[in-house]
Design an enzyme around this catalytic site. Structure first.
Site, PDB file in Angstrom:
ATOM      1  N   LYS A 203      -9.701 134.744  48.515  1.00 19.53           N
ATOM      2  CA  LYS A 203      -8.331 134.568  49.036  1.00 19.53           C
ATOM      3  C   LYS A 203      -7.844 135.813  49.778  1.00 19.53           C
ATOM      4  O   LYS A 203      -8.423 136.881  49.683  1.00 19.53           O
ATOM      5  CB  LYS A 203      -7.405 134.149  47.897  1.00 19.53           C
TER       6      LYS A 203
ATOM      7  N   ARG B  92     -12.406 128.680  39.752  1.00 21.92           N
ATOM      8  CA  ARG B  92     -12.728 127.857  40.926  1.00 21.92           C
ATOM      9  C   ARG B  92     -13.243 128.804  42.007  1.00 21.92           C
ATOM     10  O   ARG B  92     -12.470 129.634  42.515  1.00 21.92           O
ATOM     11  CB  ARG B  92     -11.471 127.109  41.377  1.00 21.92           C
TER      12      ARG B  92
HETATM   13  C1  9MG Z   1      -7.659 123.323  46.297  1.00 23.39           C
HETATM   14  N1  9MG Z   1      -7.338 124.686  45.913  1.00 23.39           N
HETATM   15  C2  9MG Z   1      -7.261 125.763  46.739  1.00 23.39           C
HETATM   16  N2  9MG Z   1      -6.936 126.851  46.040  1.00 23.39           N
HETATM   17  C3  9MG Z   1      -6.805 126.450  44.745  1.00 23.39           C
HETATM   18  C4  9MG Z   1      -6.475 127.108  43.552  1.00 23.39           C
HETATM   19  O1  9MG Z   1      -6.165 128.389  43.530  1.00 23.39           O
HETATM   20  N3  9MG Z   1      -6.438 126.392  42.414  1.00 23.39           N
HETATM   21  C5  9MG Z   1      -6.715 125.062  42.420  1.00 23.39           C
HETATM   22  N4  9MG Z   1      -6.645 124.409  41.237  1.00 23.39           N
HETATM   23  N5  9MG Z   1      -7.028 124.388  43.533  1.00 23.39           N
HETATM   24  C6  9MG Z   1      -7.072 125.073  44.667  1.00 23.39           C
END
Ligand code: 9MG
Length: 358
Positions: A296, A331
């Site tokens: 990010k 994730r």
């Molecule tokens: C789809 N998506 C993009 N960033 C995300 C994040 O930080 N958490 C979750 N649950 N989905 C995300």
């Protein structure tokens, strides 16, 4: 009163009555930050040792007692079809975006076959869950029609589910949720926390599917335009508390709710860092915590604007910071590298948690 675990210790041995186990996982903590708030914002913060907390818990307000019970309770495994995902240790969720946008963050696949191939590889590399999405929710991304999204994700979900993988569907739309759940997805990941589509909560409830409720501030199109909070940690907490209550009211059992503070969704770099430092607060919902900090912008901002595909080190640093605070699901784009980092982390935890003989 909100209580945030802090003062993490290597090992509980020799500290009877002075430390508590976080969410039935591999982390023990020795203190909490007791945060008094007046309904919307923080009034005071006090550091309380776990030892003192054990002495005073019976005299504390009922909300603090309930939060304490949930903080320390063991998390039940997540049952995704035939797959049982243990939540007493961190798990990796691999990102599979089936979107035609430019291949910019490494998690994107223009066609179903390459997405399936990548998904099978991620599963073999240790991803316990594969998160399939057909709409980009990056800042400034534009919306996709539900039918187009279904056409993108359905073949991927179907083939990965058939291969035996635990598949999650990343969508805000009830029609996409339904189609994906019918095709074998077993978990719904909704970055809008069931606020985008008025039919999504009933869809999830009717399917008895678990759901990830993620915090965001504003829609993806505008969320990064000067996001503001007085107290980001408390405000994100209270917002998630409301969304959990709304989901329960719609018939979704709390045992099927996972929460996510939504790194980068309507947050500045400073907000993201404060949320990551305070992450353990969110265990007091009693719900598994999902963290998505992989590649990010905050990582770029702290590393000379490194482009998205040069953010592996920062992604691993965030992943380890999250698991140190008991996050259950990460994730990520970089599955093998994250799995390796978690194995080292796990080795260190196991060593610290092995009682010395003699
Ligand atoms: C789809 N998506 C993009 N960033 C995300 C994040 O930080 N958490 C979750 N649950 N989905 C995300």
């Amino acid at each position: 009163m909100l209580i945030r675990p802090t003062g993490f210790v290597d090992s509980p041995f020799g500290h009877d009555g002075k430390v508590a186990r976080l969410a039935g996982g591999l982390n023990w903590f020795s203190a909490v930050e007791a945060i008094e708030w007046d309904g919307s914002r923080r009034v005071s913060t006090e550091l309380v040792s776990v030892e003192r907390l054990y002495e005073t818990i019976d005299n504390m307000p009922p909300d603090a007692q309930a939060a304490w019970d949930r903080l320390t309770a063991t998390r039940q495994p997540l049952q995704l079809g035939d797959r049982t995902i243990r939540l007493d240790q961190p798990q990796v969720m691999g990102i599979l975006n089936v979107t035609p946008d430019s291949f910019s963050d490494g998690g994107q696949f223009a066609d179903p076959s390459s997405a399936v191939e990548a998904g099978v590889r991620m599963a073999s590399q240790g991803a316990g869950i594969l998160d399939v999405g057909g709409e980009s929710t990056r800042p400034g991304a534009s919306q996709v029609w539900a039918q187009d999204e279904i056409e993108r994700v359905r073949p991927v979900v179907e083939r990965l589910a058939t291969s035996g993988a635990a598949v999650s569907i990343d969508t805000r739309k009830s029609e996409v949720m339904s189609a994906a759940l019918q095709s074998g997805a077993r978990l719904v990941n909704d970055v809008s926390a069931l606020t985008f589509d008025p039919r999504s909560a009933e869809t999830v409830a009717a399917a008895s599917a678990p759901v990830i409720l993620m915090h965001h501030l504003g829609p993806p199109e505008t969320m990064q335009q000067d996001p503001r909070y007085d107290d980001v940690l408390v405000e994100v907490y209270l917002w998630l508390e409301e969304r959990i209550a709304a989901a329960e009211a719609a018939g979704i059992d709390r045992s099927r709710i996972l929460i996510d503070p939504g790194f980068g969704f309507g947050k500045t770099v400073a907000h993201n860092l404060e949320l990551m430092n305070g992450l353990a607060l969110f265990h007091s919902f009693g719900c598994p915590i999902v963290v998505g900090a992989s590649r990010k912008r905050t990582i770029g901002a702290l590393s000379n604007e490194a482009p998205a595909d040069h953010r592996l080190g920062g992604s691993i640093a965030f992943a380890l910071k999250a698991v140190e605070q008991g996050a259950q699901i990460l994730r990520v784009h970089d599955v093998p590298e994250t799995v390796q980092a978690l194995r080292i982390w796990r080795g260190l935890r196991d060593q610290a948690l092995t009682p010395r003989l003699g």
